[in-house]
Design a protein around this motif. Structure first.
Motif, PDB file in Angstrom:
ATOM      1  N   ILE A 232       5.816   0.828   5.726  1.00 65.25           N
ATOM      2  CA  ILE A 232       5.030  -0.172   5.874  1.00 65.25           C
ATOM      3  C   ILE A 232       4.521  -0.606   4.538  1.00 65.25           C
ATOM      4  N   GLN A 233       4.133  -1.830   4.456  1.00 64.99           N
ATOM      5  CA  GLN A 233       3.307  -2.261   3.453  1.00 64.99           C
ATOM      6  C   GLN A 233       1.929  -2.423   3.557  1.00 64.99           C
ATOM      7  N   LEU A 234       0.887  -2.045   2.632  1.00 66.20           N
ATOM      8  CA  LEU A 234      -0.244  -2.064   2.834  1.00 66.20           C
ATOM      9  C   LEU A 234      -1.421  -2.934   2.140  1.00 66.20           C
ATOM     10  N   CYS A 235      -2.642  -3.269   2.712  1.00 69.77           N
ATOM     11  CA  CYS A 235      -3.733  -3.842   2.061  1.00 69.77           C
ATOM     12  C   CYS A 235      -4.634  -2.748   1.549  1.00 69.77           C
TER      13      CYS A 235
ATOM     14  N   PRO B 219      -9.466   4.223  -5.562  1.00 65.75           N
ATOM     15  CA  PRO B 219      -8.341   3.190  -5.696  1.00 65.75           C
ATOM     16  C   PRO B 219      -7.435   2.868  -6.592  1.00 65.75           C
ATOM     17  N   VAL B 220      -7.857   3.156  -7.834  1.00 64.49           N
ATOM     18  CA  VAL B 220      -7.245   3.212  -9.150  1.00 64.49           C
ATOM     19  C   VAL B 220      -5.863   4.007  -9.226  1.00 64.49           C
ATOM     20  N   LYS B 221      -6.495   5.213  -8.746  1.00 62.55           N
ATOM     21  CA  LYS B 221      -5.203   6.103  -8.822  1.00 62.55           C
ATOM     22  C   LYS B 221      -4.180   6.012  -7.587  1.00 62.55           C
ATOM     23  N   PHE B 222      -4.800   5.474  -6.309  1.00 56.14           N
ATOM     24  CA  PHE B 222      -4.009   5.149  -5.365  1.00 56.14           C
ATOM     25  C   PHE B 222      -2.963   4.072  -5.625  1.00 56.14           C
ATOM     26  N   MET B 223      -3.426   3.287  -6.125  1.00 56.16           N
ATOM     27  CA  MET B 223      -2.640   1.938  -6.724  1.00 56.16           C
ATOM     28  C   MET B 223      -1.688   2.376  -7.521  1.00 56.16           C
ATOM     29  N   LEU B 224      -1.954   3.278  -8.693  1.00 56.86           N
ATOM     30  CA  LEU B 224      -0.956   3.673  -9.485  1.00 56.86           C
ATOM     31  C   LEU B 224      -0.006   4.449  -8.776  1.00 56.86           C
TER      32      LEU B 224
ATOM     33  N   LEU C  26      -4.088  -7.163  -1.711  1.00 60.31           N
ATOM     34  CA  LEU C  26      -5.252  -6.106  -2.417  1.00 60.31           C
ATOM     35  C   LEU C  26      -6.601  -7.004  -2.129  1.00 60.31           C
ATOM     36  N   HIS C  27      -7.528  -6.017  -1.667  1.00 60.21           N
ATOM     37  CA  HIS C  27      -8.827  -6.783  -1.546  1.00 60.21           C
ATOM     38  C   HIS C  27      -9.701  -6.137  -2.796  1.00 60.21           C
TER      39      HIS C  27
ATOM     40  N   ALA D 148      -3.946 -10.934  -3.796  1.00 57.56           N
ATOM     41  CA  ALA D 148      -5.328 -10.647  -3.703  1.00 57.56           C
ATOM     42  C   ALA D 148      -6.324 -11.368  -3.562  1.00 57.56           C
ATOM     43  N   ILE D 149      -7.501 -10.874  -2.998  1.00 60.81           N
ATOM     44  CA  ILE D 149      -8.381 -11.714  -2.596  1.00 60.81           C
ATOM     45  C   ILE D 149      -9.681 -10.868  -3.138  1.00 60.81           C
ATOM     46  N   VAL D 150     -10.633 -11.474  -3.558  1.00 57.70           N
ATOM     47  CA  VAL D 150     -12.060 -10.938  -4.036  1.00 57.70           C
ATOM     48  C   VAL D 150     -12.984 -11.124  -2.893  1.00 57.70           C
TER      49      VAL D 150
END
Length: 132
Positions: free
Chosen positions: A10-13, A26-31, A40-41, A93-95
């Motif tokens: 699955i793809q994630l948000c 979240p920085v380490k998770f994204m890496l 990405l939120h 990505a959304i802010v």
């Protein structure tokens, strides 16, 4: 979180604020999992509010101002941007900033400051959003 990633495709948000609020990085998770994140939120959280709120009581934490502008919280947005560039993130990505209750005049001011900050760090490279 690792087990479902191993057991599926699955793809994630990735919601950076919620991930960090729950104790993640979240920085380490994204890496580590950038190939699984297609959405990405961009969101941040207040460390002090989190320390005062009961774990799992997100609705109450939101009413107490847990979610803050990207430059004011515990997630290092400049480090996140470096990771996004390094992994060549090509998703959506959304802010956003969870706020409730939200006074009528608050969201526009928050949006303007957020836009200027993200533009300053290089996360936004265009003036085509119509925010003045």
């Amino acid at each position: 979180m690792e087990q479902p990633l191993r057991d599926s495709d699955i793809q994630l948000c990735l919601d950076t604020g919620h991930h960090a609020y729950a104790g993640g990085d979240p920085v380490k998770f994204m890496l580590k999992h950038h190939n699984r994140v297609s959405y990405l939120h961009i969101k941040n959280f207040d460390i002090n509010v989190r320390s005062k709120t009961q774990k799992g009581a997100l609705a109450k934490a939101v009413s107490e101002g847990i979610m803050v502008e990207p430059n004011l919280g515990g997630v290092n947005m400049e480090e996140l941007l470096k990771v996004l560039i390094n992994v060549n993130f090509n998703g959506w990505a959304i802010v956003e900033q969870d706020m409730y209750p939200a006074p009528f005049d608050k969201p526009l001011l928050v949006s303007k400051r957020t836009y200027e900050y993200l533009k300053y760090i290089g996360m936004v490279k265009t003036d085509s959003f119509g925010i003045k």
